[in-house]
Structures are given as C-alpha cells and as structure tokens.
Design a protein around this motif. Structure first.
Motif, PDB file in Angstrom:
ATOM      1  N   GLU A  27       0.848  -1.186   0.000  1.00 48.51           N
ATOM      2  CA  GLU A  27       0.000   0.000   0.000  1.00 48.51           C
ATOM      3  C   GLU A  27       0.889   1.243   0.000  1.00 48.51           C
ATOM      4  O   GLU A  27       1.847   1.337   0.775  1.00 48.51           O
ATOM      5  CB  GLU A  27      -0.914   0.022   1.225  1.00 48.51           C
ATOM      6  N   ARG A  28       0.595   2.149  -0.890  1.00 48.01           N
ATOM      7  CA  ARG A  28       1.260   3.448  -0.926  1.00 48.01           C
ATOM      8  C   ARG A  28       0.244   4.482  -1.380  1.00 48.01           C
ATOM      9  O   ARG A  28      -0.494   4.247  -2.338  1.00 48.01           O
ATOM     10  CB  ARG A  28       2.472   3.441  -1.874  1.00 48.01           C
TER      11      ARG A  28
ATOM     12  N   THR B 241       3.377  -1.441   3.988  1.00 47.66           N
ATOM     13  CA  THR B 241       3.316  -0.030   3.614  1.00 47.66           C
ATOM     14  C   THR B 241       4.650   0.413   3.026  1.00 47.66           C
ATOM     15  O   THR B 241       5.712   0.238   3.647  1.00 47.66           O
ATOM     16  CB  THR B 241       2.973   0.847   4.834  1.00 47.66           C
TER      17      THR B 241
END
Length: 625
Positions: free
Chosen positions: A21-22, A207
């Motif tokens: 996830e970014r 992340t």
C-alpha cells in the motif's frame, strides 16, 4: 489453530495473501509465479501451484533468465509495488537465474526467486546436478545467487520458512533495499508437511514509505539552490519509482531550473516541457551536456551517478561545482561528496518547492533563454536524423526510430536494453508520458527486451508495448516469443537487422580494436570474420516460433508495417534491415566521453592513435571532493 500443509503449499498460500500500500492504493505484492519445472521443484512448488491455482496465477517460461526479466518488467511497470515470483529446478535451472537477479538488484527492482535446491537431509548425496564442494557440505549452486541478491536464505527446515518469508517480503517492499530476493528451497523440504499457525496465512499489507527530508538537510539544500546561478537537475530512475514526475515538474516550473535525465530517468518530464533538456552524459544531448559542463550546482534526484551519466567523471567541470543529492538511499545521497537530502523523491521535491516559494526563487531569465534556444537547435538535429527524403530506400536506424516516433502516442511503451539503440534513443526519442521510455541500462542486458515486454504487457494490458531489438540481442534470447504466442500476449517486436554487434563494433573501432569479432560474417581466408554477411533469416525464425511477421524493406514499407502492427491484437513482429555493422548508425556523435581503457602499448596504428586520444580525455577527469 493450525493447518497441515507442505512447505511449498504453505509458501504459495502465504504469497497469495501479501499486499502493498502506498498513497492509499493497495495491490497484491506477488501477482503471479513463473516456472520451469524439473527435479527440485516439480513435486514441491509445482504440486503446490496445482493445489492452489485459483489463488496464484502461473506463467510457463522457456528460459529461466528470461522469466526473471519478465518479472522485472512487470515490477517496473507496477512502480515496484507488485512483482512476480520465479521458480526453477536445481542445477542449471537455478544458475540461469543469476544474470536476471543481477539485473534486478542493479536496477533496484523487486523479484522473488525460488530455485530448487539439493536435499537438506542429504539422504541421497550427491544428487543429479549437485555441485560437490570438498571444503563445505552446505554449499550448492544456489550460493551463486548470494552476491546478486538483496536477501538470501536457504529454507532447510519447515519452520524456518516463517521468518525467511517475512524477511523476504520486508526487503521486496523496502524502497531502499529492494532487488532480487532468493529463497533457496531444498527439494525434500518443499514436500515436507508441517502444522502451520493460521496467522501465517492472514492477509498482510506492507506499507511502502515516503520519508520526508530532515529539516537541517532541507535547509542546507534550500541555501545551496538559492546560491546557485547555473543549477541543473539530473533526474534518475528514482523519480519514476516514487511517482514524483508531477512534483519535479512543479519544482522545475517554479524555479526555471533545467532538467536533464539519465537513461532510467528519461520521461521524468515530457519531451516538450520547457525545462526538459534531454538525456545527460555519454549518450546525452548537446544541450544537457553543455549545461552539465558549466553547472555550479548539480541536483541529482534519484540517480546513482553511473559512469555514463558523469562521462566517467569528466562531465561536471564548472568551477566550484557542488552536488545536492536527493535520494531515498543514504549510499547514493553521499556520492560525489554531495550535500545529502535523504528522502523520498516526491516528498522532498514538494518540500523544496514549498521552502523556495515564499521568496519566489527563480534562475535568471538569460539562463532560461540560453537553454531554451539550445534545446530548439537540438530538436532541429533530431528532425534531420528522423527525416527520410527518399521513402523507397532502406532506412537508417534513426529513421526507423523516426517512423515509430511519428506513430506512437502517450499510451505506447518502448522497451530496450542493449546495443546501439540505447544511445540513439537517449539522444533522440521524444518521450510523451512518464512510463513510455523503458530502458534497462543499469545492467544493459542483451535479451531483456522481449521477456520484459511480456511483463509490462501483463502489468498494463491496455497499452501498446514495443520491444526494440537488434539482431545480436534477438539471438541471445528469443524464446519467450513462444510464451507470448501461447498466452496471447499482444506485444510488438521491432527487430532491426544490421548483421552484427553494431554498438560494440563502433566502440571497438574507437579504442583500436578494429571492429574485431563484432560482425556477423563468414570467416575469410585469413581467419577473420570479414567475409560475406551470414544468410540468417531472423524473420523466418520469429515466424517459426508462432509470431506474425511483417517484413519492411523501405522507409515507406516500414511506416505501413508499424501502423499495422500497432493495430494488431495478437503478438506481431516488424522486421527491417538497416545498415551493416561496418557503417555508422547516423545519429549525432557522443556529446561526452566514456572511459573504456585503451592498450597502453601497441604496434597497430589504430591502437596507438586511440591511446593518444584516451590520454587526453583521462587528463580531464575530476575527483569531486
């Protein structure tokens, strides 16, 4: 709660549950697995992929190295947020991974390698294809992958998979550390059952960080920019990895600072952006290289400063020139004795623009006018290279690029890696979108283009993906054409036949090697390769692998064939013959030097002359301290 599975089954289930996830966008980390099966992985990972085929897509490869290239192409197109795994048998299947692993690690692109390995229990020792090392019982051919991997582990017990797999995911998703990650999988352990904690299979989201700049480093960077009169940005691949293109454009527009690009960074700004001055370094434009020679501050953004970029430390010659290095990796941030700005490219560029804005900092109008006029003159040279006044003659290589340039739009992706094409593309290509220009030049690996095009097309099926391939590169690794045909992956191949290693032939001539061993010709009576060109029909070879081929003999036919290929929804190759290896390719010559050492003693006039020129260039090298 536990679930009893084999090690291979557990690994497949684990990989299917990993996400990145970014910026609030979540996607699978391991999008698919490539494999060629043999003893060492057929009964372990092979069976596991059958068992859990609904959770893990599979692609059948033809060459282990090319499977890694395909995974790397997919990872780059996915902004390093998703990649593929690659599994092989033991022995040559495993060692064939080494070149692909090196390419991934050099370019900071994630790929997961799962080579089979010999028995951990050593109950059958030695096994087929086992390398016996008398001084160490725990060494196998997989240890060749250690120096080219960012993380390496050998899973010799079932329970060891848990920490090994978690560490592998950590490295794959770390923007500083990412590269090839290898989990060597002994064939007996793959098939061994174990009671796995169910938490191991829970979805995990990794992340991808965007660290901002340290306040003290940011303040020093702002002071350096304000003090500079002739600053120049050198945009590297880190701009793309960070998706910092818009942030870079905003910084350049606010300050008027021109932006040159490395091979990996080209496309950071569109070719028609006022601040874009093209490629920099040995294969760069005259505009960018002249700015580099006179710059008093070089702002490197996401670049490693390779010798092609610095012209082997002869390019940046300005009095008192300083370097400001914005890089997420401290290692690269401190190069050339520069001021480090260790941060994510997008975050730090936004911070720099914001910090400079209150006082409206901008370079002098005269500087903007200077590089704008120089850029316009260079574009006229590009037009002259692309122009074909006689459409019914065989094209030069720049005219081949010109025909493609006139056809594509921002949706097309151009892939290349080696030969004479990278130099021509870096100087001449007009990049229309952030990810149109896909050059693998960190390792410059012949054979990358076709499998990488497959990976890019898998990541972006809506795009037109072109693999630009010379005859030397094609002969290295054409095998994944079969994969493209098998899976209906509609890549486009532009195959340029010039009968030899044209790029190295030119280099050989410049360093006194007299093009020795670089032409594809029959052997002459004196034993040299100077006879007639070989009657090799590469177009027929492409067709024999199942791909549609369009032959073009003239500029006019080339334009028609490229247009037809671009419309095609099946794998299609355009084949065109250009110059032979003993003629020049036609683009502007190198605008900066590159250090390839020349024989210090020789009797042949060509080598003596080359050494004299070499010594003059070496005398201009600087140590930036």
């Amino acid at each position: 709660m536990t679930t009893r599975l084999t090690v291979a089954q557990a690994l497949v289930r684990f990989l299917a549950a990993q996400y990145t996830e970014r910026d609030g966008v979540r996607q699978r980390l391991i999008g698919a697995t490539w494999g060629i099966f043999g003893h060492g992985n057929v009964a372990g990972l092979g069976q596991a992929l059958v068992e859990y085929g609904d959770a893990m897509p599979f692609h059948q490869g033809r060459n282990e190295q090319s499977m890694v290239h395909a995974a790397v192409g997919y990872a780059r197109q996915s902004n390093r947020l998703s990649t593929h795994a690659v599994t092989t048998s033991i022995g040559p299947g495993a060692t064939n991974l080494v070149t692909g692993a090196a390419l991934a690690t050099v370019n900071h692109l994630p790929v997961l390698l799962l080579p089979g390995d010999v028995f951990a229990t050593r109950v059958a020792d030695p096994v087929l294809q086992q390398l016996e090392v008398p001084y160490a019982g725990d060494v196998s051919v997989n240890d060749c992958l250690r120096p080219v991997s960012k993380y390496f582990d050998r899973v010799t017990r079932p329970e060891a998979l848990i920490p090994a797999a978690l560490q592998a995911m950590r490295v794959l998703t770390d923007p500083v550390e990412t590269g090839a990650v290898t989990l060597a999988m002994p064939q007996d352990v793959q098939a061994e059952a174990y009671d796995w904690p169910d938490e191991f299979f829970a979805e995990r989201t990794w992340t991808v960080r965007r660290p901002g700049a340290d306040p003290a480093e940011l303040a020093e960077a702002v002071r350096a920019i304000r003090a500079a009169r002739r600053p120049l940005v050198v945009a590297g691949g880190g701009v793309h990895h960070s998706r910092a293109e818009e942030a870079l454009a905003a910084f350049a527009e606010a300050t008027g600072i021109p932006v040159a690009s490395t091979q990996a960074g080209k496309g950071s700004l569109r070719h028609d952006h006022p601040q874009d001055v093209g490629g920099v370094g040995h294969t760069g434009t005259a505009t960018a290289d002249e700015l580099a020679r006179t710059a008093d501050l070089v702002i490197g953004v996401g670049t490693r400063y390779t010798d092609f970029t610095t012209a082997s430390n002869t390019l940046f010659q300005g009095d008192g020139v300083r370097f400001l290095n914005l890089n997420i990796a401290s290692f690269d941030g401190h190069k050339l004795a520069g001021l480090p700005l260790v941060a994510d490219a997008r975050s730090a560029l936004d911070q720099l623009t914001g910090a400079l804005r209150p006082h409206g900092h901008r370079v002098a109008d005269a500087y903007v006018t200077e590089y704008g006029e120089d850029k316009e003159r260079w574009e006229q040279r590009v037009d002259a290279c692309y122009e074909a006044d006689e459409p019914d003659v065989r094209p030069t290589q720049p005219q081949v690029l010109g025909a493609l340039d006139a056809l594509v739009d921002e949706s097309d992706v151009i892939i290349n890696a080696a030969g004479s094409l990278p130099g021509d593309l870096h100087k001449l290509w007009r990049t229309r979108s952030r990810d149109q220009y896909h050059l693998e030049y960190g390792y410059s690996c012949m054979g990358y283009e076709i499998p990488a095009a497959i990976g890019v097309k898998l990541a972006a099926p809506e795009r037109n993906v072109w693999a630009l391939v010379g005859d030397g590169t094609y002969l290295m690794m054409p095998t994944e054409i079969v994969t493209a045909v098998q899976e209906g992956i509609a890549i486009k191949i532009l195959l340029v036949q010039n009968h030899g290693y044209a790029s190295i032939g030119g280099l050989s001539e410049s360093v006194g090697g007299e093009r020795f061993g670089t032409a594809y010709r029959y052997t002459a009576d004196d034993g040299t390769f100077t006879g007639a060109p070989l009657p090799v029909d590469l177009a027929a070879n492409v067709a024999s692998l199942g791909m549609r081929v369009l032959r073009a003999k003239t500029v006019r036919e080339l334009r028609e064939a490229l247009a037809e290929a671009r419309r095609a929804d099946t794998p299609t190759c355009v084949y065109v013959e250009t110059e032979t290896a003993d003629t020049v390719s036609g683009p502007p010559p190198a605008q900066a030097w590159w250090d390839v050492p020349v024989a210090e003693t020789a009797t042949r006039p060509s080598a003596v002359k080359a050494r004299e020129l070499y010594e003059r260039h070496v005398s201009t090298r600087r140590r930036h301290l």
